[in-house]
Design a protein around this motif. Structure first.
Motif, PDB file in Angstrom:
ATOM      1  N   VAL A  41       0.857  -1.061   0.146  1.00  0.00           N
ATOM      2  CA  VAL A  41       0.078   0.023  -0.151  1.00  0.00           C
ATOM      3  C   VAL A  41       0.769   1.129  -0.151  1.00  0.00           C
ATOM      4  O   VAL A  41       1.798   1.336   0.879  1.00  0.00           O
ATOM      5  N   ILE A  42       0.696   2.181  -0.921  1.00  0.00           N
ATOM      6  CA  ILE A  42       1.383   3.288  -1.034  1.00  0.00           C
ATOM      7  C   ILE A  42       0.778   4.611  -0.612  1.00  0.00           C
ATOM      8  O   ILE A  42       1.500   5.475  -0.326  1.00  0.00           O
ATOM      9  N   ALA A  43      -0.505   4.509  -0.549  1.00  0.00           N
ATOM     10  CA  ALA A  43      -1.274   5.682  -0.195  1.00  0.00           C
ATOM     11  C   ALA A  43      -2.481   5.206   0.284  1.00  0.00           C
ATOM     12  O   ALA A  43      -3.061   4.331  -0.221  1.00  0.00           O
ATOM     13  N   GLU A  44      -3.315   6.150   1.175  1.00  0.00           N
ATOM     14  CA  GLU A  44      -4.614   5.937   1.466  1.00  0.00           C
ATOM     15  C   GLU A  44      -5.476   7.320   1.055  1.00  0.00           C
ATOM     16  O   GLU A  44      -5.322   8.315   1.308  1.00  0.00           O
ATOM     17  N   VAL A  45      -6.704   7.009   0.479  1.00  0.00           N
ATOM     18  CA  VAL A  45      -7.523   8.137  -0.215  1.00  0.00           C
ATOM     19  C   VAL A  45      -8.837   7.946   0.370  1.00  0.00           C
ATOM     20  O   VAL A  45      -9.559   6.910   0.687  1.00  0.00           O
ATOM     21  N   ALA A  46      -9.446   9.114   0.923  1.00  0.00           N
ATOM     22  CA  ALA A  46     -10.805   8.996   1.599  1.00  0.00           C
ATOM     23  C   ALA A  46     -11.634   8.327   0.664  1.00  0.00           C
ATOM     24  O   ALA A  46     -11.830   8.969  -0.681  1.00  0.00           O
ATOM     25  N   ASN A  47     -12.690   7.470   1.167  1.00  0.00           N
ATOM     26  CA  ASN A  47     -13.738   6.785   0.162  1.00  0.00           C
ATOM     27  C   ASN A  47     -14.925   7.617   0.138  1.00  0.00           C
ATOM     28  O   ASN A  47     -15.594   7.633   0.989  1.00  0.00           O
ATOM     29  N   GLY A  48     -15.176   7.944  -1.240  1.00  0.00           N
ATOM     30  CA  GLY A  48     -16.269   8.920  -1.303  1.00  0.00           C
ATOM     31  C   GLY A  48     -17.670   8.148  -1.188  1.00  0.00           C
ATOM     32  O   GLY A  48     -17.535   6.979  -1.500  1.00  0.00           O
ATOM     33  N   THR A  49     -18.635   8.947  -0.800  1.00  0.00           N
ATOM     34  CA  THR A  49     -20.069   8.285  -0.532  1.00  0.00           C
ATOM     35  C   THR A  49     -20.757   8.832  -1.260  1.00  0.00           C
ATOM     36  O   THR A  49     -20.611   9.686  -2.241  1.00  0.00           O
ATOM     37  N   VAL A  50     -21.953   8.221  -1.463  1.00  0.00           N
ATOM     38  CA  VAL A  50     -23.165   8.859  -2.293  1.00  0.00           C
ATOM     39  C   VAL A  50     -23.416  10.063  -1.878  1.00  0.00           C
ATOM     40  O   VAL A  50     -23.834  10.962  -2.812  1.00  0.00           O
ATOM     41  N   ILE A 211     -14.385  15.866  -8.159  1.00  0.00           N
ATOM     42  CA  ILE A 211     -13.498  14.421  -8.180  1.00  0.00           C
ATOM     43  C   ILE A 211     -13.983  13.695  -7.099  1.00  0.00           C
ATOM     44  O   ILE A 211     -13.755  13.942  -5.742  1.00  0.00           O
ATOM     45  N   VAL A 212     -14.651  12.504  -7.279  1.00  0.00           N
ATOM     46  CA  VAL A 212     -15.107  11.546  -6.291  1.00  0.00           C
ATOM     47  C   VAL A 212     -14.467  10.203  -6.295  1.00  0.00           C
ATOM     48  O   VAL A 212     -15.221   9.457  -6.857  1.00  0.00           O
ATOM     49  N   PRO A 213     -13.014   9.869  -6.011  1.00  0.00           N
ATOM     50  CA  PRO A 213     -13.006   8.519  -6.016  1.00  0.00           C
ATOM     51  C   PRO A 213     -13.433   7.568  -4.728  1.00  0.00           C
ATOM     52  O   PRO A 213     -13.977   8.255  -3.701  1.00  0.00           O
ATOM     53  N   SER A 214     -14.056   6.343  -5.299  1.00  0.00           N
ATOM     54  CA  SER A 214     -14.879   5.717  -4.305  1.00  0.00           C
ATOM     55  C   SER A 214     -14.982   4.357  -4.778  1.00  0.00           C
ATOM     56  O   SER A 214     -14.910   4.021  -6.000  1.00  0.00           O
ATOM     57  N   THR A 215     -14.980   3.457  -3.966  1.00  0.00           N
ATOM     58  CA  THR A 215     -15.326   2.087  -4.200  1.00  0.00           C
ATOM     59  C   THR A 215     -16.929   1.604  -4.380  1.00  0.00           C
ATOM     60  O   THR A 215     -17.208   0.424  -4.651  1.00  0.00           O
ATOM     61  N   ARG A 216     -17.732   2.715  -4.134  1.00  0.00           N
ATOM     62  CA  ARG A 216     -19.073   2.487  -4.177  1.00  0.00           C
ATOM     63  C   ARG A 216     -19.629   3.083  -5.603  1.00  0.00           C
ATOM     64  O   ARG A 216     -20.398   3.742  -5.652  1.00  0.00           O
TER      65      ARG A 216
END
Length: 486
Positions: A41-50, A211-216
């Motif tokens: 893991v090189i970085a952590e990015v806040a996970n965007g929400t709906v 920009i909304v990075p997210s796993t959702r």
């Protein structure tokens, strides 16, 4: 400048979370960004929400009117400034792409140069959004047609070209006067966030690019496509996901541009220069390590030269060195994750079990990282899965043919139609073949087709609409007809 910290220092700090109205949000949880070469893991990015995405819609709607009201020249100047900044920081951007994506550094440098060109091209196109005025056939009035920005646009980009797929959508949208919400792939959010910071520095007002990075992904895309303020979706990714998005878009009648999967045939005709064809194959197959929708997926070679072509291609593939993308001696980096590598392994394994032979490669190396050895397969059965699916890895399956009509039929025997490649010494025959192949683009004696000035897109299940060229900006506009008399 090989570590993440060194790259950030050279590039300039950028947000590590959803950016809405110029502010970084906390999201809910984190996205771990993994280096495919080390699996660290090189970085952590806040996970965007709906909720973050819904806020972005309201912000984008409010920001769009003043952005569209700017003079075309002002929008042009801002996009040109973004191009200049990308070029100034190209090496740091390339290394950032390699860290989170895995591609070799030369590939990443090429991507940054290509990505920046979309900002330059659309800085020039922004002042050329022309309409028409003509006399109505009946003579009673004039027909005036204006091109106006379509509205808030949802842009969804893949991991394989995290810079270029973002700029290829943001550039024309901003040139046309639209505001956007970018949802980058969760594997590669850092490049998108870095480009967002460059746009802000270039003068793009807060709220125009969110920009909304997210796993959702599913929840965000379906919610936004049902939102009455979202008027456009532009997606690059798999055909399977594209079908789902089109279904959502249909519910609200949202304009959709889809750049979907590919299964590119690479035809080598009987009269082709074998050395040139092999050189072209190495580029068409191995750009981004084969993880490209434009990558040559099936090699259809005349039987009189098939053995010669396979032998020379295998010899070239055997010289390639796999290793971390930041290693200057590496030619082929890792694939983006274990799932992608395992898919390639399965396709090759099935082909070998069905009777294909590996002239070189044919397996994943036993080492840390998501690597797959460059591979050439011969005697591939025509019903093998590897000929019907997008490989997305450094594997070249070869099929021999005897008759040109047979070759064209083989090329067209796919649900995809993004790009094709044809090698021949006879331009007349080459153009005839290019016309008969059912794909949106053809590389004739050329292994690359992508160009910001050209319309990029496919037929059949490879998508809808075009990106790049003047057509790319028109995708983000609506035509308004005014009947006027004077």
């Amino acid at each position: 400048m090989n570590s993440y910290a060194e790259i950030v220092r050279a590039l300039g700090r950028f947000p590590l979370g959803p950016v809405v109205a110029g502010k970084t949000l906390n999201g809910d949880g984190v996205i771990e960004v993994v280096d495919p070469a080390t699996e660290d893991v090189i970085a952590e990015v806040a996970n965007g929400t709906v909720a973050d995405a819904l806020d972005a819609v309201d912000v984008a709607q409010a920001a769009m009117q003043p952005w569209a009201a700017l003079s075309p020249r002002r929008r042009s100047d801002i996009l040109r400034k973004a191009f200049d900044l990308m070029i100034d920081r190209s090496e740091a951007l390339a290394r950032l792409i390699t860290l989170e994506n895995g591609k070799s550094l030369p590939d990443a440098r090429g991507e940054v140069a290509y990505a920046a060109e979309f900002f330059r091209w659309y800085s020039e196109e922004a002042v050329r959004l022309s309409g028409v005025i003509e006399q109505a056939p009946a003579g009673a009035n004039k027909i005036m047609v204006l091109r106006q920005p379509i509205g808030v646009s949802l842009l969804i980009t893949p991991w394989n070209f995290p810079a270029a797929m973002a700029t290829r959508k943001i550039g024309p949208a901003l040139a046309a006067g639209c505001s956007v919400i970018l949802k980058p792939a969760s594997e590669t959010p850092l490049t998108a966030l870095a480009i967002g910071a460059i746009l802000a520095e270039a003068g793009v007002p807060d709220g125009v690019v969110n920009i909304v990075p997210s796993t959702r992904s599913n929840d965000i895309s379906s919610t936004l496509l049902d939102h009455d303020l979202v008027r456009k979706v532009s997606f690059t990714g798999s055909t399977e996901v594209g079908r789902v998005l089109l279904g959502h878009a249909a519910r609200s009648i949202v304009s959709a541009s889809m750049e979907l999967g590919g299964n590119a045939p690479f035809l080598v005709l009987a009269d082709a220069d074998v050395d040139e064809a092999v050189a072209g194959a190495m580029v068409a197959k191995l750009r981004n390590g084969g993880s490209a929708c434009t990558a040559a997926n099936r090699f259809i070679v005349h039987s009189s030269i098939a053995d010669q072509f396979a032998e020379r291609l295998a010899a070239e593939m055997a010289t390639l060195r796999i290793g971390p993308g930041l290693d200057q001696e590496s030619n082929v980096g890792p694939l983006v994750n274990a799932k992608t590598r395992d898919k390639v392994s399965t396709l090759v394994g099935d082909a070998l079990a069905a009777g294909a032979k590996a002239s070189v490669g044919g397996s994943a190396p036993d080492r840390i990282g998501y690597y797959y050895t460059p591979t050439v397969l011969t005697d591939v059965p025509r019903d093998a899965s590897i000929l019907s699916q997008e490989i997305f890895g450094p594997v070249a399956p070869i099929v021999a043919y005897d008759d040109l009509d047979e070759a064209i039929a083989l090329a067209n025997r796919t649900e995809y139609g993004l790009v094709s490649y044809v090698y021949t010494r006879d331009l007349r025959i080459g153009l005839r073949v290019a016309e008969r192949i059912d794909s949106g683009m053809v590389g004739l004696n050329r292994p690359l087709v992508s160009d910001p000035a050209a319309p990029f897109g496919g037929t059949k299940q490879s998508g809808l609409g075009r990106e790049g060229g003047h057509e790319g900006m028109l995708e983000f506009t609506e035509s308004k007809y005014i009947a006027v008399e004077w």
